[in-house]
Design a protein around this motif. Sequence first.
Motif, mmCIF file in Angstrom:
data_model
loop_
_atom_site.group_PDB
_atom_site.id
_atom_site.type_symbol
_atom_site.label_atom_id
_atom_site.label_comp_id
_atom_site.label_asym_id
_atom_site.label_seq_id
_atom_site.Cartn_x
_atom_site.Cartn_y
_atom_site.Cartn_z
ATOM 1 N N ASN A 70 1.205 -1.688 0.070
ATOM 2 C CA ASN A 70 -0.178 -0.266 0.093
ATOM 3 C C ASN A 70 1.380 1.375 -0.494
ATOM 4 O OD1 ASN A 70 -1.314 2.498 1.155
ATOM 5 N ND2 ASN A 70 -3.301 0.482 1.612
ATOM 6 N N PRO A 71 1.120 2.325 -0.895
ATOM 7 C CA PRO A 71 1.633 3.132 -1.108
ATOM 8 C C PRO A 71 1.982 4.146 0.266
ATOM 9 C CG PRO A 71 0.216 2.651 -3.221
ATOM 10 C CD PRO A 71 0.478 2.167 -2.239
ATOM 11 N N LEU A 72 0.619 4.313 0.541
ATOM 12 C CA LEU A 72 0.424 5.685 1.734
ATOM 13 C C LEU A 72 1.132 4.406 2.824
ATOM 14 C CD1 LEU A 72 -0.577 7.985 3.220
ATOM 15 C CD2 LEU A 72 -2.631 6.832 3.419
ATOM 16 N N TYR A 73 0.870 3.285 3.572
ATOM 17 C CA TYR A 73 1.457 3.092 3.894
ATOM 18 C C TYR A 73 2.967 2.338 4.426
ATOM 19 C CZ TYR A 73 -3.514 1.834 6.186
ATOM 20 O OH TYR A 73 -5.323 1.684 6.304
ATOM 21 N N ALA A 74 2.827 2.459 3.187
ATOM 22 C CA ALA A 74 4.610 2.134 2.899
ATOM 23 C C ALA A 74 4.962 3.598 2.937
ATOM 24 C CB ALA A 74 4.941 0.626 1.018
ATOM 25 N N GLY A 75 4.734 4.632 2.433
ATOM 26 C CA GLY A 75 4.690 5.854 3.322
ATOM 27 C C GLY A 75 5.097 6.829 3.802
ATOM 28 N N LEU A 76 4.198 5.946 4.956
ATOM 29 C CA LEU A 76 4.643 6.505 6.538
ATOM 30 C C LEU A 76 5.714 5.142 7.006
ATOM 31 C CD1 LEU A 76 0.625 6.369 7.228
ATOM 32 C CD2 LEU A 76 2.520 8.606 7.317
ATOM 33 N N LEU A 77 5.954 4.463 6.704
ATOM 34 C CA LEU A 77 6.902 3.657 7.217
ATOM 35 C C LEU A 77 8.717 3.900 7.121
ATOM 36 C CD1 LEU A 77 7.071 0.532 8.551
ATOM 37 C CD2 LEU A 77 7.560 -0.207 6.268
ATOM 38 N N LEU A 78 8.630 4.583 6.004
ATOM 39 C CA LEU A 78 9.933 5.293 5.258
ATOM 40 C C LEU A 78 9.613 6.420 6.847
ATOM 41 C CD1 LEU A 78 9.746 4.996 1.726
ATOM 42 C CD2 LEU A 78 11.149 3.756 3.532
ATOM 43 N N VAL A 79 8.791 7.453 6.756
ATOM 44 C CA VAL A 79 8.916 8.654 7.642
ATOM 45 C C VAL A 79 8.851 8.470 9.242
ATOM 46 C CG1 VAL A 79 7.417 10.426 8.537
ATOM 47 C CG2 VAL A 79 6.573 9.561 5.859
ATOM 48 N N ILE A 80 8.268 7.235 9.142
ATOM 49 C CA ILE A 80 8.514 6.954 10.843
ATOM 50 C C ILE A 80 9.981 6.753 10.908
ATOM 51 C CG2 ILE A 80 8.820 5.209 12.471
ATOM 52 C CD1 ILE A 80 5.265 5.087 11.562
ATOM 53 N N CYS A 81 10.738 5.912 9.390
ATOM 54 C CA CYS A 81 11.977 4.980 9.938
ATOM 55 C C CYS A 81 13.106 6.612 9.459
ATOM 56 C CB CYS A 81 12.653 4.135 8.910
ATOM 57 S SG CYS A 81 11.514 2.880 9.052
ATOM 58 N N VAL A 82 13.327 7.339 9.040
ATOM 59 C CA VAL A 82 13.826 8.892 8.508
ATOM 60 C C VAL A 82 13.844 9.748 10.132
ATOM 61 C CG1 VAL A 82 13.668 10.892 8.184
ATOM 62 C CG2 VAL A 82 13.280 8.897 6.739
ATOM 63 N N GLY A 83 12.077 9.754 10.835
ATOM 64 C CA GLY A 83 11.895 10.378 12.103
ATOM 65 C C GLY A 83 12.521 9.575 13.174
ATOM 66 N N LEU A 84 12.806 8.621 12.552
ATOM 67 C CA LEU A 84 13.842 8.017 14.300
ATOM 68 C C LEU A 84 15.263 7.803 14.659
ATOM 69 C CD1 LEU A 84 12.038 3.756 14.362
ATOM 70 C CD2 LEU A 84 11.598 5.998 16.415
ATOM 71 N N GLY A 85 15.420 8.248 13.128
ATOM 72 C CA GLY A 85 16.326 7.753 12.831
ATOM 73 C C GLY A 85 17.168 10.216 13.393
ATOM 74 N N SER A 86 16.287 10.484 12.510
ATOM 75 C CA SER A 86 16.449 12.156 13.303
ATOM 76 C C SER A 86 16.046 12.168 14.828
ATOM 77 C CB SER A 86 15.822 13.211 12.169
ATOM 78 O OG SER A 86 15.419 12.409 10.800
ATOM 79 N N TRP A 87 15.991 11.532 15.217
ATOM 80 C CA TRP A 87 15.066 12.069 16.529
ATOM 81 C C TRP A 87 16.532 11.181 17.277
ATOM 82 C CZ3 TRP A 87 11.059 14.493 18.866
ATOM 83 C CH2 TRP A 87 11.496 14.256 20.267
#
Length: 331
Positions: A6-23
């Motif tokens: 699912n493009p939306l869910y997969a995109g959100l998963l990427l957002v979360i990964c980037v967010g955790l790394g940035s945090w």
Amino acid sequence: MNITKNPLYAGLLLVICVGLGSWYLGGLVPSIGKVTFAILLGIILGNVITRGQVVQRGGLFAEKKLLPMAIVLLGVELNLVTLVSIGPSAAVIILLTICVALVSSVYLGKLFGFSPAFSLLIGAGNGICGSSAVAATTLVINGDESETGISISIVNLLGTIGIFLAPFLIQLFRMSDTAGGLLIGGSLQAFGQVVAAGFSVNDNVGQLATVVKMGRVLMLGPSVMLIGYWVQSQRRKLGQTKGTNIRIPRFIIGFFIVSIVTSLNILPADVPSTVSTAGKFLLVLAMAGVGMRIQLRSLFRFGFKSVVFGALVSAIQIVMILFVVLIVLRV
């Protein structure tokens, strides 16, 4: 259901990964900050590693849905009682800082050939409260993702420089603790930058700078509403928003409601800090989404000229504060 299909869910998963790394990286290098890391990593992900519908869908959801939620939750940091503790000198500095930053950015932006939206984002970030102000202003003026990203990067860069510049100016002009607190609290963009610079001078400067900074943050809601009203009125004059009503954004209403609840001290002791952390994390996720949707070629339109523009706005702001505290108020 396989969420990766699912493009939306997969995109959100990427957002979360980037967010955790940035945090994590922001905790290691606080002078750069989690929000800046989120934008930078998002840009890298969206331009170098992968592109397409997944990145766009996830980034758009983070920007449009998570960002308003983040701003609402960040209202928990604002105790309205702080207004009572702000003296007349601090109130003058706060109002002048915001007005001078916004006005100078609009006029300088025209000279540099930047869009009114980009100019306002730089002015809001410098004058009000850094990344949060840029993010909130973007929502009310429908700012471009590339303009939002470069604005936050420039504002954070200038704030980092200010951590070292402001204490130097205090020593150079032999400023009192009151004047030094007003300078740092009125000029630096992020709360962490204000604390770092203020307490590097002494505790008195740090405490006053913190109060002044809180006063600027309290002006986020009113300032964003006025910016939105001004932008809408300008667009109406040009016939670009025919029939559009000027309304207070719901996230600003939520921001004030959370602030009022916090000020009443009815929440359990550990709730405000938890909500604040959640708001900051959502802001990081939202900025990760913004970064993912930025195309590098759009950033190249701004270049070094945008940094000079932001630096001039910040310099005007600092000169104004120095003039007021040393010549007018003589504190």
